[in-house]
Design a protein around this motif. Structure first.
Motif, PDB file in Angstrom:
ATOM      1  N   CYS A   1       0.827  -1.209   0.000  1.00 13.89           N
ATOM      2  CA  CYS A   1       0.000   0.000   0.000  1.00 13.89           C
ATOM      3  C   CYS A   1       0.861   1.257   0.000  1.00 13.89           C
ATOM      4  CB  CYS A   1      -0.922   0.009   1.209  1.00 13.89           C
ATOM      5  SG  CYS A   1      -2.165  -1.292   1.234  1.00 13.89           S
ATOM      6  N   LEU A   2       1.879   1.276   0.860  1.00 10.25           N
ATOM      7  CA  LEU A   2       2.739   2.462   0.933  1.00 10.25           C
ATOM      8  C   LEU A   2       3.546   2.639  -0.348  1.00 10.25           C
ATOM      9  CD1 LEU A   2       3.889   2.366   4.651  1.00 10.25           C
ATOM     10  CD2 LEU A   2       2.097   3.773   3.600  1.00 10.25           C
ATOM     11  N   GLN A   3       3.915   1.546  -1.000  1.00 14.46           N
ATOM     12  CA  GLN A   3       4.598   1.658  -2.290  1.00 14.46           C
ATOM     13  C   GLN A   3       3.653   2.260  -3.330  1.00 14.46           C
ATOM     14  OE1 GLN A   3       7.947   1.130  -3.075  1.00 14.46           O
ATOM     15  NE2 GLN A   3       7.194   2.339  -4.797  1.00 14.46           N
ATOM     16  N   ASP A   4       2.390   1.815  -3.338  1.00 13.58           N
ATOM     17  CA  ASP A   4       1.411   2.401  -4.258  1.00 13.58           C
ATOM     18  C   ASP A   4       1.235   3.894  -3.984  1.00 13.58           C
ATOM     19  OD1 ASP A   4       0.985   0.022  -5.577  1.00 13.58           O
ATOM     20  OD2 ASP A   4      -0.893  -0.441  -4.537  1.00 13.58           O
ATOM     21  N   ALA A   5       1.212   4.260  -2.717  1.00  9.71           N
ATOM     22  CA  ALA A   5       1.074   5.676  -2.364  1.00  9.71           C
ATOM     23  C   ALA A   5       2.285   6.474  -2.824  1.00  9.71           C
ATOM     24  CB  ALA A   5       0.862   5.833  -0.863  1.00  9.71           C
TER      25      ALA A   5
ATOM     26  N   GLU B   1      -1.606  10.798  -5.592  1.00  9.56           N
ATOM     27  CA  GLU B   1      -3.006  11.129  -5.311  1.00  9.56           C
ATOM     28  C   GLU B   1      -3.514  10.392  -4.078  1.00  9.56           C
ATOM     29  OE1 GLU B   1      -2.305  10.957  -9.772  1.00  9.56           O
ATOM     30  OE2 GLU B   1      -1.967   9.610  -8.100  1.00  9.56           O
ATOM     31  N   PHE B   2      -2.884   9.246  -3.759  1.00  8.08           N
ATOM     32  CA  PHE B   2      -3.272   8.482  -2.584  1.00  8.08           C
ATOM     33  C   PHE B   2      -2.767   9.164  -1.319  1.00  8.08           C
ATOM     34  CE2 PHE B   2      -3.512   4.382  -5.126  1.00  8.08           C
ATOM     35  CZ  PHE B   2      -4.861   4.177  -4.895  1.00  8.08           C
ATOM     36  N   ARG B   3      -3.588   9.121  -0.292  1.00 10.03           N
ATOM     37  CA  ARG B   3      -3.209   9.628   1.023  1.00 10.03           C
ATOM     38  C   ARG B   3      -3.270   8.470   2.017  1.00 10.03           C
ATOM     39  NH1 ARG B   3      -6.500  15.354   0.942  1.00 10.03           N
ATOM     40  NH2 ARG B   3      -5.447  16.134  -0.920  1.00 10.03           N
TER      41      ARG B   3
ATOM     42  N   GLY C   1      -8.124   9.013  -1.848  1.00  5.65           N
ATOM     43  CA  GLY C   1      -7.634  10.027  -2.768  1.00  5.65           C
ATOM     44  C   GLY C   1      -8.588  10.249  -3.917  1.00  5.65           C
ATOM     45  N   ALA C   2      -8.311  11.281  -4.689  1.00  4.02           N
ATOM     46  CA  ALA C   2      -9.071  11.604  -5.895  1.00  4.02           C
ATOM     47  C   ALA C   2      -8.218  11.165  -7.083  1.00  4.02           C
ATOM     48  CB  ALA C   2      -9.389  13.090  -5.956  1.00  4.02           C
ATOM     49  N   LEU C   3      -8.630  10.098  -7.719  1.00  3.58           N
ATOM     50  CA  LEU C   3      -7.847   9.487  -8.790  1.00  3.58           C
ATOM     51  C   LEU C   3      -8.441   9.808 -10.152  1.00  3.58           C
ATOM     52  CD1 LEU C   3      -7.366   6.013  -7.111  1.00  3.58           C
ATOM     53  CD2 LEU C   3      -5.906   8.017  -6.938  1.00  3.58           C
TER      54      LEU C   3
ATOM     55  N   TRP D   1     -11.836   7.942  -4.067  1.00  2.00           N
ATOM     56  CA  TRP D   1     -11.756   6.544  -3.651  1.00  2.00           C
ATOM     57  C   TRP D   1     -11.396   6.439  -2.186  1.00  2.00           C
ATOM     58  CZ3 TRP D   1     -12.215   1.901  -6.444  1.00  2.00           C
ATOM     59  CH2 TRP D   1     -12.548   2.074  -7.788  1.00  2.00           C
ATOM     60  N   MET D   2     -12.069   5.543  -1.501  1.00  2.00           N
ATOM     61  CA  MET D   2     -11.691   5.105  -0.162  1.00  2.00           C
ATOM     62  C   MET D   2     -11.120   3.709  -0.371  1.00  2.00           C
ATOM     63  SD  MET D   2     -13.942   4.781   3.309  1.00  2.00           S
ATOM     64  CE  MET D   2     -14.769   3.244   2.905  1.00  2.00           C
ATOM     65  N   ASP D   3      -9.890   3.493   0.037  1.00  2.00           N
ATOM     66  CA  ASP D   3      -9.195   2.282  -0.379  1.00  2.00           C
ATOM     67  C   ASP D   3      -8.406   1.677   0.776  1.00  2.00           C
ATOM     68  OD1 ASP D   3      -8.557   0.466  -2.360  1.00  2.00           O
ATOM     69  OD2 ASP D   3      -6.963   1.674  -3.225  1.00  2.00           O
TER      70      ASP D   3
END
Length: 148
Positions: A35-39, A44-46, A63-65, A75-77
């Motif tokens: 997850c942190l790598q994707d962020a 855009e991910f928080r 985030g707003a993707l 998105w809530m992810d």
């Protein structure tokens, strides 16, 4: 119990990386490291830590993707509650807090999330908040849900 949502940063990153899910849920969500790598790859991910009385009990990202039409979808992810804190209603409580945060940060608009069909507990939780399956799937085959 005081529940708070705090950004993941250098002060809590290692603790977040130590979060685990119940063994039966491992196929339903990425590891905190992934997850942190994707962020890191998609700013855009928080990524946020979920705290109960100042104790880290979970993790989420939002985030707003960008969508394929050039717009932005909120998105809530990746909501997860650490295995040792499950069964206390924290998933429901943090879902409510995350939805409030998304509305504060992005205004009132549809919110999206994805969930595996087999993850009945998560599906019931999200449906209780008004999310509905929109008969679309993400790249991993997860069902896409929307709350309007």
């Amino acid at each position: 119990m005081e529940l708070t949502i705090q950004p993941v940063d250098a002060t809590n990153r290692e603790d977040v990386l130590g979060l685990t899910v119940h063994p039966g849920q491992q196929g339903f969500i990425e590891t905190p490291a992934a997850c942190l790598q994707d962020a890191a790859d998609y700013p855009e991910f928080r990524p946020v830590g979920l705290y109960a009385d100042e104790v880290l009990v979970g993790f989420a990202m939002y985030g707003a993707l960008r969508d394929s039409a050039g717009g932005r979808n909120v998105w809530m992810d990746r909501l997860l509650i650490d295995a040792q804190y499950q069964g206390e209603g924290l998933g429901r409580s943090f879902t409510r807090l995350l939805l409030e945060r998304l509305e504060q940060e992005y205004g009132r608009q549809p919110i999206y999330l994805s969930v595996f069909e087999e993850n009945l507990g998560a599906r019931r939780l999200y449906e209780s908040f008004g999310f509905e399956f929109i008969h679309e799937y993400d790249a991993d085959g997860e069902w896409i849900y929307r709350k309007t």
